[in-house]
Design an enzyme around this catalytic site. Structure first.
Site, PDB file in Angstrom:
ATOM      1  N   ASN A 153      31.416  23.983   1.935  1.00 16.36           N
ATOM      2  CA  ASN A 153      31.006  24.058   3.338  1.00 16.36           C
ATOM      3  C   ASN A 153      29.838  23.134   3.710  1.00 16.36           C
ATOM      4  O   ASN A 153      29.818  22.574   4.797  1.00 16.36           O
ATOM      5  CB  ASN A 153      30.764  25.502   3.773  1.00 16.36           C
ATOM      6  CG  ASN A 153      29.804  26.245   2.899  1.00 16.36           C
ATOM      7  OD1 ASN A 153      29.675  25.928   1.726  1.00 16.36           O
ATOM      8  ND2 ASN A 153      29.116  27.209   3.432  1.00 16.36           N
ATOM      9  N   PRO A 177      31.542  20.405  -8.468  1.00 15.03           N
ATOM     10  CA  PRO A 177      31.612  20.610  -7.018  1.00 15.03           C
ATOM     11  C   PRO A 177      32.965  21.182  -6.615  1.00 15.03           C
ATOM     12  O   PRO A 177      33.899  21.198  -7.420  1.00 15.03           O
ATOM     13  CB  PRO A 177      31.441  19.190  -6.459  1.00 15.03           C
ATOM     14  CG  PRO A 177      31.889  18.279  -7.538  1.00 15.03           C
ATOM     15  CD  PRO A 177      31.705  18.999  -8.854  1.00 15.03           C
ATOM     16  N   GLU A 179      36.609  21.597  -5.314  1.00 15.11           N
ATOM     17  CA  GLU A 179      37.796  20.738  -5.315  1.00 15.11           C
ATOM     18  C   GLU A 179      38.136  20.281  -3.895  1.00 15.11           C
ATOM     19  O   GLU A 179      38.818  19.277  -3.699  1.00 15.11           O
ATOM     20  CB  GLU A 179      38.990  21.505  -5.922  1.00 15.11           C
ATOM     21  CG  GLU A 179      39.398  22.812  -5.225  1.00 15.11           C
ATOM     22  CD  GLU A 179      38.564  24.033  -5.656  1.00 15.11           C
ATOM     23  OE1 GLU A 179      37.441  23.841  -6.180  1.00 15.11           O
ATOM     24  OE2 GLU A 179      39.057  25.170  -5.460  1.00 15.11           O
ATOM     25  N   VAL A 180      37.632  21.023  -2.895  1.00 16.33           N
ATOM     26  CA  VAL A 180      37.959  20.708  -1.503  1.00 16.33           C
ATOM     27  C   VAL A 180      37.098  19.542  -0.977  1.00 16.33           C
ATOM     28  O   VAL A 180      37.545  18.767  -0.146  1.00 16.33           O
ATOM     29  CB  VAL A 180      37.744  21.969  -0.620  1.00 16.33           C
ATOM     30  CG1 VAL A 180      38.012  21.680   0.847  1.00 16.33           C
ATOM     31  CG2 VAL A 180      38.619  23.104  -1.120  1.00 16.33           C
ATOM     32  N   LEU A 245      24.391  35.665 -22.129  1.00 14.23           N
ATOM     33  CA  LEU A 245      22.954  35.968 -22.042  1.00 14.23           C
ATOM     34  C   LEU A 245      22.144  34.800 -21.480  1.00 14.23           C
ATOM     35  O   LEU A 245      21.135  34.390 -22.043  1.00 14.23           O
ATOM     36  CB  LEU A 245      22.406  36.377 -23.414  1.00 14.23           C
ATOM     37  CG  LEU A 245      22.961  37.670 -23.975  1.00 14.23           C
ATOM     38  CD1 LEU A 245      22.406  37.948 -25.361  1.00 14.23           C
ATOM     39  CD2 LEU A 245      22.670  38.849 -23.046  1.00 14.23           C
ATOM     40  N   GLU A 251      24.375  32.390  -4.783  1.00 13.58           N
ATOM     41  CA  GLU A 251      24.252  32.543  -3.329  1.00 13.58           C
ATOM     42  C   GLU A 251      25.661  32.759  -2.821  1.00 13.58           C
ATOM     43  O   GLU A 251      26.516  31.882  -2.971  1.00 13.58           O
ATOM     44  CB  GLU A 251      23.616  31.270  -2.759  1.00 13.58           C
ATOM     45  CG  GLU A 251      22.921  31.499  -1.455  1.00 13.58           C
ATOM     46  CD  GLU A 251      23.715  30.973  -0.302  1.00 13.58           C
ATOM     47  OE1 GLU A 251      24.817  31.520  -0.054  1.00 13.58           O
ATOM     48  OE2 GLU A 251      23.252  30.037   0.339  1.00 13.58           O
ATOM     49  N   CYS A 285      27.368  30.512   5.267  1.00 17.89           N
ATOM     50  CA  CYS A 285      27.107  31.855   4.754  1.00 17.89           C
ATOM     51  C   CYS A 285      26.118  32.612   5.628  1.00 17.89           C
ATOM     52  O   CYS A 285      26.063  33.833   5.581  1.00 17.89           O
ATOM     53  CB  CYS A 285      26.592  31.757   3.326  1.00 17.89           C
ATOM     54  SG  CYS A 285      25.355  30.479   3.153  1.00 17.89           S
ATOM     55  N   GLU A 386      33.599  38.873   5.232  1.00 19.96           N
ATOM     56  CA  GLU A 386      33.125  37.573   5.707  1.00 19.96           C
ATOM     57  C   GLU A 386      34.328  36.812   6.285  1.00 19.96           C
ATOM     58  O   GLU A 386      35.333  36.641   5.603  1.00 19.96           O
ATOM     59  CB  GLU A 386      32.512  36.789   4.539  1.00 19.96           C
ATOM     60  CG  GLU A 386      31.886  35.492   4.995  1.00 19.96           C
ATOM     61  CD  GLU A 386      31.122  34.769   3.889  1.00 19.96           C
ATOM     62  OE1 GLU A 386      31.634  34.710   2.759  1.00 19.96           O
ATOM     63  OE2 GLU A 386      30.014  34.270   4.166  1.00 19.96           O
ATOM     64  N   GLU A 463      16.906  30.335  -3.919  1.00 21.20           N
ATOM     65  CA  GLU A 463      16.764  28.878  -3.989  1.00 21.20           C
ATOM     66  C   GLU A 463      15.540  28.469  -3.174  1.00 21.20           C
ATOM     67  O   GLU A 463      14.997  29.262  -2.417  1.00 21.20           O
ATOM     68  CB  GLU A 463      18.002  28.206  -3.378  1.00 21.20           C
ATOM     69  CG  GLU A 463      19.279  28.524  -4.103  1.00 21.20           C
ATOM     70  CD  GLU A 463      20.477  27.814  -3.482  1.00 21.20           C
ATOM     71  OE1 GLU A 463      20.680  27.927  -2.270  1.00 21.20           O
ATOM     72  OE2 GLU A 463      21.190  27.129  -4.228  1.00 21.20           O
TER      73      GLU A 463
HETATM   74  O1  TXE Z   1      35.198  29.941  -2.433  1.00 25.19           O
HETATM   75  P1  TXE Z   1      35.120  29.970  -4.010  1.00 25.19           P
HETATM   76  P2  TXE Z   1      36.410  29.461  -1.525  1.00 25.19           P
HETATM   77  C1  TXE Z   1      33.185  32.504   0.835  1.00 25.19           C
HETATM   78  C2  TXE Z   1      33.838  32.462   2.213  1.00 25.19           C
HETATM   79  C3  TXE Z   1      35.164  31.888   1.949  1.00 25.19           C
HETATM   80  C4  TXE Z   1      35.479  32.484   0.595  1.00 25.19           C
HETATM   81  C5  TXE Z   1      36.483  31.705  -0.217  1.00 25.19           C
HETATM   82  O2  TXE Z   1      33.991  33.771   2.683  1.00 25.19           O
HETATM   83  O3  TXE Z   1      36.108  32.283   2.901  1.00 25.19           O
HETATM   84  O4  TXE Z   1      34.235  32.509  -0.088  1.00 25.19           O
HETATM   85  O5  TXE Z   1      36.117  30.330  -0.241  1.00 25.19           O
HETATM   86  C6  TXE Z   1      34.470  27.599  -7.750  1.00 25.19           C
HETATM   87  N1  TXE Z   1      34.880  30.399 -12.042  1.00 25.19           N
HETATM   88  N2  TXE Z   1      32.328  31.361   0.591  1.00 25.19           N
HETATM   89  O6  TXE Z   1      37.720  29.876  -2.062  1.00 25.19           O
HETATM   90  O7  TXE Z   1      36.488  30.068  -4.574  1.00 25.19           O
HETATM   91  C7  TXE Z   1      35.265  26.758  -6.781  1.00 25.19           C
HETATM   92  O8  TXE Z   1      36.038  25.786  -7.460  1.00 25.19           O
HETATM   93  C8  TXE Z   1      34.058  29.388 -11.760  1.00 25.19           C
HETATM   94  C9  TXE Z   1      30.929  31.552   0.872  1.00 25.19           C
HETATM   95  O9  TXE Z   1      36.239  28.032  -1.267  1.00 25.19           O
HETATM   96  O10 TXE Z   1      34.116  30.986  -4.366  1.00 25.19           O
HETATM   97  C10 TXE Z   1      34.146  26.170  -5.920  1.00 25.19           C
HETATM   98  O11 TXE Z   1      33.538  25.070  -6.605  1.00 25.19           O
HETATM   99  N3  TXE Z   1      34.081  28.731 -10.584  1.00 25.19           N
HETATM  100  C11 TXE Z   1      30.100  30.464   0.381  1.00 25.19           C
HETATM  101  C12 TXE Z   1      33.158  27.319  -5.827  1.00 25.19           C
HETATM  102  O12 TXE Z   1      33.453  28.173  -6.919  1.00 25.19           O
HETATM  103  C13 TXE Z   1      34.945  29.135  -9.645  1.00 25.19           C
HETATM  104  C14 TXE Z   1      30.653  29.123   0.258  1.00 25.19           C
HETATM  105  C15 TXE Z   1      33.257  28.139  -4.537  1.00 25.19           C
HETATM  106  O13 TXE Z   1      34.604  28.486  -4.324  1.00 25.19           O
HETATM  107  C16 TXE Z   1      35.827  30.210  -9.902  1.00 25.19           C
HETATM  108  C17 TXE Z   1      32.060  29.085  -0.062  1.00 25.19           C
HETATM  109  C18 TXE Z   1      35.767  30.855 -11.162  1.00 25.19           C
HETATM  110  N4  TXE Z   1      36.544  31.893 -11.462  1.00 25.19           N
HETATM  111  C19 TXE Z   1      32.826  30.189   0.155  1.00 25.19           C
HETATM  112  N5  TXE Z   1      36.561  30.393  -8.778  1.00 25.19           N
HETATM  113  C20 TXE Z   1      28.658  30.431   0.782  1.00 25.19           C
HETATM  114  N6  TXE Z   1      27.872  31.332   0.211  1.00 25.19           N
HETATM  115  O14 TXE Z   1      28.233  29.579   1.537  1.00 25.19           O
HETATM  116  C21 TXE Z   1      36.163  29.483  -7.875  1.00 25.19           C
HETATM  117  N7  TXE Z   1      35.198  28.694  -8.392  1.00 25.19           N
END
Ligand code: TXE
Length: 499
Positions: A153, A177, A179-180, A245, A251, A285, A386, A463
């Site tokens: 985002n 970072p 993938e999107v 550990l 966040e 967020c 959310e 942060e």
């Molecule tokens: O987030 P993901 P997505 C929230 C928001 C959104 C929802 C899904 O509500 O609609 O999450 O978004 C990596 N182990 N936020 O699917 O999947 C992933 O590749 C390790 C709030 O985009 O959580 C990416 O780099 N890594 C938020 C990152 O996590 C993993 C911002 C975030 O992706 C993983 C984004 C795993 N098992 C989404 N699964 C904010 N706080 O601003 C995913 N990733």
């Protein structure tokens, strides 16, 4: 001009993925492929962790004088500033947020490098009052290799919030970072390398969460993991950190309340609310998603809010007149519209928006009309989950206690805002809200000096600020014996033994 084909950054150079794999980045405004990026998987993460490990254990970075590290970070900041237009275009192509906003955000992100360079340069170690004939000094040493997983985002800014303090403190890093939107974080690595950062200190490996993200999170040779992402991802990452550990900073999601008291002129309240709710199509967020409005002013507020919301210029985010672009993907679009549908089915009223935009120029792309919903209650999915889209709900409150109760009735606690002219009420209400950040008569403002973290399901740790910098270090206590009296613990003389 930034290349359309991008590679991984590992050990100071650009490399293809070991299996030659790539991923495609879609422009959400056009649904065309904007970039093809090397796709890292487990073995690429291993290579990146190896490089970061070597750079930490044997390289100059952790041992370098902080002023020397600071010089490199400030040089990278200047390089990024000189590229804010081109990196801003990259961000808009990847996430669809208007170019004018992205250029501004990219121009701001280097401030984090300057700020944390200053923190590192001015850090003072401690001498603590240990009893006995001892001098006890405490050094702050880097943790080692920090893994960071970042979302789509605010791709550069969120990556920067982790990279700047971690590097300033002398750590080395592997960043995975989203993938999107992986391109701006790759450009951050390029700027740091050009600024002279030693090989292996910064490694950026785009890939999917399920393979590259998981491989990094579960890696047994990293010393800390940072995540910004969804709450479910947060639980998985924190569980892996627990098994290894290592500390975790996360966040996660939010559901920010915006409390609007009836002493605020309607125009000001509506301008504040639309800013809180619809910036970045609500994909933030801390987006203000729950507008809580005093019952005396709610009718006038809603009327004006709908009028104002319908005037927001949604359009091609590359055009300067666009105030709002698309949401980031088909998946997010489906999720957002699904939540609006669930609200309708549960009895809420959708006063404007609530649908995908059609007709010119929206033939392609994931455009949603900004949406205002009323007649909501706390049990609806739209009030609990959310949404991460341009959707806001409005609810009345009768008094301060009810406003605070509604604000706190959420699993999240990241951001909140209070709008009032009453100085005392502003502070008192802010203190009663369980959230990591509270704005008074404002929203969205962020600063490298300002702690930023979530309460409840919104995350772990914080942060920004000096405390966040310290969290990228471990305290090493050095105790020096200043006694002139020899001692012999196992000797025969009582005197020598306990002196
Ligand atoms: O987030 P993901 P997505 C929230 C928001 C959104 C929802 C899904 O509500 O609609 O999450 O978004 C990596 N182990 N936020 O699917 O999947 C992933 O590749 C390790 C709030 O985009 O959580 C990416 O780099 N890594 C938020 C990152 O996590 C993993 C911002 C975030 O992706 C993983 C984004 C795993 N098992 C989404 N699964 C904010 N706080 O601003 C995913 N990733």
């Amino acid at each position: 001009m930034i290349k359309q084909d991008q590679l991984l950054w590992i050990d100071g150079r650009e490399v293809a993925a070991l299996d030659g794999g790539t991923l495609e980045v879609e422009n959400p405004a056009t649904t065309q492929i904007a970039f093809v990026v090397a796709r890292g998987r487990g073995p690429d993460i291993d290579a990146a962790v190896d490089a970061a490990r070597r750079a930490h254990d044997h390289g100059p970075w952790p041992r370098m004088h902080p002023r020397e590290r600071g010089r490199i970070l400030r040089t990278a900041a200047e390089i990024l500033r000189s590229r804010k237009e081109s990196i801003g275009e990259v961000e808009t192509a990847c996430v669809g947020r208007p170019l004018r906003e992205m250029v501004q955000q990219v121009g701001r992100a280097p401030d984090w490098l300057d700020f944390f360079a200053s923190v590192a340069e001015t850090q003072e170690d401690l001498v603590v009052p240990a009893s006995g004939e001892l001098m006890n000094y405490v050094r702050r040493v880097p943790l080692g290799v920090v893994g960071a997983i970042t979302p789509w985002n605010h791709p550069l800014l969120i990556t920067m919030k982790k990279v700047a303090p971690a590097l300033a403190a002398g750590n080395t890093m592997v960043v995975k970072p989203s993938e999107v939107a992986p391109v701006a974080p790759l450009e951050l690595a390029r700027a740091l390398v050009e600024a002279g950062i030693p090989d292996g200190v910064i490694n950026v490996v785009p890939g999917f969460g399920t393979d590259a993200g998981k491989a990094l999170t579960e890696h047994d040779r990293i010393d800390r993991i940072d995540l910004t992402g969804g709450t479910e991802t947060g639980r998985q990452v924190a569980a892996a950190a627990g098994r290894n550990l290592i500390p975790v900073q996360a966040e996660l999601g939010g559901k920010a309340p915006v409390l609007i008291f009836d002493d605020v002129p309607i125009d000001i309240a509506v301008a504040g609310a639309t800013f809180a709710s619809f910036v970045a199509s609500g994909q933030s967020c801390i987006a203000g998603t729950r507008l809580l409005v005093h019952e005396r002013s709610i009718d006038a507020f809603v009327e004006k809010l709908v009028e104002r919301t319908q005037l927001i210029r949604v359009g091609d985010p590359m055009q300067p007149e666009a105030q709002m672009g698309p949401v980031v993907s088909q998946r997010q679009l489906d999720r957002i519209l699904g939540l609006v549908e669930s609200a309708r089915a549960e009895g809420a009223r959708v006063l404007c928006g609530g649908e995908r935009l059609a007709g010119h120029p929206f033939e392609r792309g994931y455009f949603i009309a900004p949406t205002v919903i009323t007649d909501v209650h706390q049990d609806m999915r739209i009030m609990r989950e959310e949404v991460f889209g341009p959707v806001v709900s409005v609810q009345p409150f009768a008094d301060e206690d009810e406003a605070v109760a509604l604000a706190n009735d959420a699993d999240f606690g990241l951001g909140a805002a209070v709008w009032t002219k009453d100085l005392t009420r502003a502070h008192v209400v802010a203190h009663r809200i369980r959230s990591g950040t509270v704005w008074i008569n404002d929203h969205h403002r962020i600063d490298p000096a300002s702690p930023w973290g979530g309460f409840k399901d919104s995350g772990i740790g914080s942060e920004n600020g000096v405390e966040a910098f310290n969290d990228y270090t471990a305290a090493q206590s050095v105790l020096v014996n200043l006694s002139r009296t020899p001692f012999d613990w196992f000797g025969s003389s009582e005197e020598l033994r306990y002196s």
